[in-house]
Design a protein around this motif. Structure first.
Motif, PDB file in Angstrom:
ATOM      1  N   UNK A 125       0.811  -1.219   0.000  1.00 34.39           N
ATOM      2  CA  UNK A 125       0.000   0.000   0.000  1.00 34.39           C
ATOM      3  C   UNK A 125       0.847   1.274   0.000  1.00 34.39           C
ATOM      4  N   UNK A 126       2.014   1.231   0.604  1.00 34.21           N
ATOM      5  CA  UNK A 126       2.808   2.438   0.787  1.00 34.21           C
ATOM      6  C   UNK A 126       4.001   2.566  -0.142  1.00 34.21           C
ATOM      7  N   UNK A 127       4.424   1.499  -0.770  1.00 32.26           N
ATOM      8  CA  UNK A 127       5.696   1.564  -1.475  1.00 32.26           C
ATOM      9  C   UNK A 127       5.756   0.588  -2.640  1.00 32.26           C
ATOM     10  N   UNK A 128       6.429   1.032  -3.703  1.00 38.75           N
ATOM     11  CA  UNK A 128       6.786   0.186  -4.841  1.00 38.75           C
ATOM     12  C   UNK A 128       8.282  -0.039  -4.742  1.00 38.75           C
ATOM     13  N   UNK A 129       8.708  -1.288  -4.866  1.00 39.19           N
ATOM     14  CA  UNK A 129      10.132  -1.610  -4.846  1.00 39.19           C
ATOM     15  C   UNK A 129      10.444  -2.309  -6.156  1.00 39.19           C
ATOM     16  N   UNK A 130      11.364  -1.718  -6.927  1.00 44.23           N
ATOM     17  CA  UNK A 130      11.731  -2.294  -8.219  1.00 44.23           C
ATOM     18  C   UNK A 130      13.240  -2.494  -8.277  1.00 44.23           C
ATOM     19  N   UNK A 131      13.635  -3.677  -8.705  1.00 46.42           N
ATOM     20  CA  UNK A 131      15.049  -4.033  -8.801  1.00 46.42           C
ATOM     21  C   UNK A 131      15.419  -4.181 -10.268  1.00 46.42           C
ATOM     22  N   UNK A 132      16.207  -3.234 -10.795  1.00 50.72           N
ATOM     23  CA  UNK A 132      16.642  -3.348 -12.198  1.00 50.72           C
ATOM     24  C   UNK A 132      17.533  -4.580 -12.382  1.00 50.72           C
ATOM     25  N   UNK A 133      17.374  -5.216 -13.512  1.00 51.32           N
ATOM     26  CA  UNK A 133      18.179  -6.393 -13.825  1.00 51.32           C
ATOM     27  C   UNK A 133      19.145  -6.067 -14.950  1.00 51.32           C
ATOM     28  N   UNK A 134      20.424  -6.329 -14.725  1.00 51.93           N
ATOM     29  CA  UNK A 134      21.379  -6.199 -15.818  1.00 51.93           C
ATOM     30  C   UNK A 134      21.182  -7.396 -16.738  1.00 51.93           C
ATOM     31  N   UNK A 135      21.807  -7.379 -17.881  1.00 51.80           N
ATOM     32  CA  UNK A 135      21.596  -8.450 -18.866  1.00 51.80           C
ATOM     33  C   UNK A 135      21.939  -9.823 -18.298  1.00 51.80           C
ATOM     34  N   UNK A 136      23.014  -9.896 -17.506  1.00 55.39           N
ATOM     35  CA  UNK A 136      23.393 -11.184 -16.913  1.00 55.39           C
ATOM     36  C   UNK A 136      22.318 -11.669 -15.943  1.00 55.39           C
ATOM     37  N   UNK A 137      21.735 -10.751 -15.175  1.00 53.79           N
ATOM     38  CA  UNK A 137      20.653 -11.118 -14.254  1.00 53.79           C
ATOM     39  C   UNK A 137      19.424 -11.585 -14.988  1.00 53.79           C
ATOM     40  N   UNK A 138      19.093 -10.910 -16.099  1.00 45.35           N
ATOM     41  CA  UNK A 138      17.963 -11.341 -16.932  1.00 45.35           C
ATOM     42  C   UNK A 138      18.194 -12.737 -17.481  1.00 45.35           C
TER      43      UNK A 138
END
Length: 191
Positions: A125-138
């Motif tokens: 309800x209070x927060x969006x948390x987004x973790x970008x993925x580098x190509x290796x992580x993808x």
């Protein structure tokens, strides 16, 4: 008659949008959003077994601004006129999504641009948390899932540009108004 009803509906819609939208009232590109791509299965790989940790520790934490209606409710609670809400702070299980920022005005989105691209994200309800993925992580994630989750993804542009429907509604009301003026002039013999 139709133009008056339609004009009233446009005004009512604007009031609801202004009260219920978490977006800014002034021109802004600060509203962050994530378009959902896919749910992530349970797994034992390096990424799938650590989803909550990856999102919580390495994610960009973006607070959700309260809507104007929520602010009004908080004032009523503080004044003793409304009971406090019972809210649960639990995050949803992390999912795979596409991160964007929206251009907004009067609480309505009019466009977007890519911010981080494909991300792991969670929200409450209070927060969006987004973790970008580098190509290796993808690549690691796609290998653990067993397929490319990005394949076949169609960006839901309508969810990030629906403000143009309101502009089209105003244009339609303008056309109705113009037609009523022309019709009235014809009845009076001015044209």
């Amino acid at each position: 008659m139709l133009k008056n009803v339609f004009g009233g509906a446009l005004i009512a819609a604007l009031v609801v949008i202004l009260l219920m939208s978490p977006r800014d009232w002034v021109l802004s590109d600060q509203h962050r959003a994530v378009a959902d791509v896919a749910a992530l299965p349970e797994g034992s790989g390096k990424v799938l077994s650590n989803l909550e940790y990856l999102v919580g520790a390495y994610g960009v934490h973006v607070p959700h601004p309260p809507t104007k209606a929520q602010l009004l409710y908080q004032v009523l609670v503080l004044a003793g006129r409304a009971p406090p809400a019972q809210l649960v702070a639990a995050y949803q299980r992390p999912r795979f999504g596409y991160s964007v920022r929206e251009w907004s005005f009067l609480g309505m989105p009019f466009g977007w641009y890519s911010e981080y691209g494909f991300v792991l994200y969670s929200n409450n309800r209070w927060k969006l948390v987004e973790t970008p993925l580098i190509e290796a992580g993808n690549e690691q994630l796609m290998q653990e899932v067993g397929r490319d989750l990005r394949q076949g993804f169609f960006f839901p542009f309508w969810a990030h540009a629906w403000g143009w429907l309101y502009v089209a509604g105003i244009a339609f009301w303008g056309w109705l108004y113009h037609r009523s003026v022309v019709r009235r002039r014809e009845e009076l013999g001015i044209l």
